[in-house]
Design a protein around this motif. Structure first.
Motif, PDB file in Angstrom:
ATOM      1  N   ALA A  31       0.831  -1.204   0.000  1.00  0.00           N
ATOM      2  CA  ALA A  31       0.000   0.000   0.000  1.00  0.00           C
ATOM      3  C   ALA A  31       0.865   1.253   0.000  1.00  0.00           C
ATOM      4  CB  ALA A  31      -0.932  -0.014   1.213  1.00  0.00           C
ATOM      5  N   TYR A  32       1.927   1.227   0.790  1.00  0.00           N
ATOM      6  CA  TYR A  32       2.846   2.374   0.833  1.00  0.00           C
ATOM      7  C   TYR A  32       3.484   2.601  -0.531  1.00  0.00           C
ATOM      8  CZ  TYR A  32       7.130   4.976   1.844  1.00  0.00           C
ATOM      9  OH  TYR A  32       8.159   5.883   1.821  1.00  0.00           O
ATOM     10  N   MET A  34       2.348   1.829  -3.398  1.00  0.00           N
ATOM     11  CA  MET A  34       1.340   2.263  -4.375  1.00  0.00           C
ATOM     12  C   MET A  34       0.755   3.634  -4.037  1.00  0.00           C
ATOM     13  SD  MET A  34      -0.657  -1.372  -4.959  1.00  0.00           S
ATOM     14  CE  MET A  34      -1.697  -0.765  -6.312  1.00  0.00           C
ATOM     15  N   GLY A  35       1.090   4.151  -2.846  1.00  0.00           N
ATOM     16  CA  GLY A  35       0.598   5.465  -2.455  1.00  0.00           C
ATOM     17  C   GLY A  35      -0.873   5.482  -2.115  1.00  0.00           C
ATOM     18  N   ILE A  36      -1.374   4.382  -1.539  1.00  0.00           N
ATOM     19  CA  ILE A  36      -2.784   4.298  -1.171  1.00  0.00           C
ATOM     20  C   ILE A  36      -2.906   3.879   0.284  1.00  0.00           C
ATOM     21  CG2 ILE A  36      -3.567   3.754  -3.517  1.00  0.00           C
ATOM     22  CD1 ILE A  36      -3.707   0.824  -2.700  1.00  0.00           C
ATOM     23  N   ALA A  37      -4.066   4.112   0.874  1.00  0.00           N
ATOM     24  CA  ALA A  37      -4.323   3.658   2.239  1.00  0.00           C
ATOM     25  C   ALA A  37      -4.438   2.137   2.250  1.00  0.00           C
ATOM     26  CB  ALA A  37      -5.605   4.284   2.771  1.00  0.00           C
ATOM     27  N   ASP A  39      -6.327   0.215   3.835  1.00  0.00           N
ATOM     28  CA  ASP A  39      -7.694  -0.302   3.799  1.00  0.00           C
ATOM     29  C   ASP A  39      -8.305  -0.220   2.401  1.00  0.00           C
ATOM     30  OD1 ASP A  39      -8.073   2.409   3.652  1.00  0.00           O
ATOM     31  OD2 ASP A  39      -9.371   2.565   5.412  1.00  0.00           O
ATOM     32  N   ARG A  40      -7.586   0.365   1.436  1.00  0.00           N
ATOM     33  CA  ARG A  40      -8.034   0.410   0.049  1.00  0.00           C
ATOM     34  C   ARG A  40      -7.278  -0.590  -0.823  1.00  0.00           C
ATOM     35  NH1 ARG A  40     -12.588   2.817  -0.843  1.00  0.00           N
ATOM     36  NH2 ARG A  40     -11.926   3.473  -2.939  1.00  0.00           N
ATOM     37  N   LEU A  41      -6.353  -1.313  -0.227  1.00  0.00           N
ATOM     38  CA  LEU A  41      -5.464  -2.160  -1.024  1.00  0.00           C
ATOM     39  C   LEU A  41      -6.220  -3.246  -1.775  1.00  0.00           C
ATOM     40  CD1 LEU A  41      -2.604  -2.911  -1.881  1.00  0.00           C
ATOM     41  CD2 LEU A  41      -2.438  -4.336   0.170  1.00  0.00           C
ATOM     42  N   HIS A  44      -7.373  -2.462  -5.095  1.00  0.00           N
ATOM     43  CA  HIS A  44      -6.357  -2.166  -6.106  1.00  0.00           C
ATOM     44  C   HIS A  44      -5.446  -3.357  -6.410  1.00  0.00           C
ATOM     45  CE1 HIS A  44      -7.113   2.184  -6.413  1.00  0.00           C
ATOM     46  NE2 HIS A  44      -7.460   2.096  -5.130  1.00  0.00           N
ATOM     47  N   ASP A  47      -4.672  -4.075 -10.013  1.00  0.00           N
ATOM     48  CA  ASP A  47      -3.987  -3.035 -10.778  1.00  0.00           C
ATOM     49  C   ASP A  47      -2.568  -3.481 -11.155  1.00  0.00           C
ATOM     50  OD1 ASP A  47      -6.248  -1.639 -10.191  1.00  0.00           O
ATOM     51  OD2 ASP A  47      -5.268  -0.103  -8.960  1.00  0.00           O
TER      52      ASP A  47
END
Length: 283
Positions: A31-32, A34-37, A39-41, A44, A47
């Motif tokens: 997640a880090y 990919m630059g996302i939170a 809890d949104r992984l 994604h 992707d």
């Protein structure tokens, strides 16, 4: 490579390196990268990873295999509902320290002092939830103070939080109605038993004072009571076997209502003491 495949390949590598909860750490690092939170992984995972994200994920996995803590790899740690910058110059904030913050916020205060402030997580968490208060954080490490100042700026607390280099209270002026500290308390002979994540990566000065691990409490017990206002409180995080001796130190300095709070696992974690309401001696 899609994110799901990268995650699937990374988990066994962390497991083979004896990383506890390898799936969790792999998800945090992905997640880090990919630059996302985190809890949104899941949304994604299908992707395709960009080249920079793939490189960042690989670097993060390699760092974790070398036992660097997640907070140092990502540069941040969640504490008391807020994100704090973390570096190798600061102690990684622990969940059990939130016990001290909760106790600090159980009563109003207007002027607090946090000794050995590190990231500033105790001071800034308290000030954020006590809008009329101001506070001072002290640390012997100039590098740690710079991290704390940056955290204060990020949390919009720079007008109420100030920082000063000091060996405990030696360079600190004034009196306070709340003094807090999570000082180094690990005995020298306990250090080899720490996990590699801690022993190899966190600043030893923030972990141990050497000897029996009690030197910081001796200094604080000797210096802090005279700097408390009448009715002021002193809250100290401790190691799970240190309640009796630290409580005795505070009692010997005249503090009242001394008690010990337990952490989530039922271990002694915070010693609390108060200055008498009718004690007007400024030391």
């Amino acid at each position: 490579m899609i994110a799901q495949d990268a995650l699937r390949l990374a988990i066994p590598r962390l497991t083979a390196a004896d990383i506890d909860n390898a799936p969790r750490d792999a998800r945090l690092l992905l997640a880090y990268a990919m630059g996302i939170a985190v809890d949104r992984l899941t949304l994604h995972l299908p992707d395709t990873l960009s080249e920079p994200a793939q490189a960042a994920f690989e670097a993060g996995i390699n760092a974790r295999i070398n036992r660097q803590p997640i907070a140092q790899i990502t540069g941040q740690r969640q504490f008391w509902g807020r994100s704090f910058k973390v570096t190798q110059d600061t102690l990684d904030p622990r969940p059990e320290t939130e016990i001290l913050v909760a106790e600090a916020l159980s009563r109003p205060f207007v002027n607090m002092l946090d000794l050995g402030t590190g990231t500033g997580c105790i001071l800034l968490s308290c000030l954020a939830d006590m809008p009329m208060a101001r506070g001072l954080g002290s640390d012997l490490s100039d590098k740690a103070l710079r991290v704390a100042e940056e955290n204060a700026t990020r949390l919009n607390l720079s007008t109420r939080a100030h920082f000063q280099q000091s060996d405990w209270l030696k360079a600190i002026p004034g009196r306070f109605d709340l003094i807090t500290s999570n000082p180094p308390y690990i005995a020298a002979d306990e250090m080899p038993g720490l996990s590699p994540d801690v022993l190899q990566w966190e600043p030893h000065a923030a972990l141990t004072p050497g000897g029996d691990g009690l030197d910081a409490y001796r200094a604080i017990a000797a210096q802090a009571p005279a700097r408390l206002l009448a009715g002021g409180r002193l809250l100290l995080e401790i190691g799970p076997t240190q309640s009796h001796v630290v409580s005795a130190m505070l009692a010997a300095q005249g503090l009242r209502n001394i008690r010990t709070l337990q952490d989530f696992d039922g271990r002694d974690r915070v010693v609390c003491g108060e200055k008498s309401q009718d004690d007007d001696n400024c030391g």
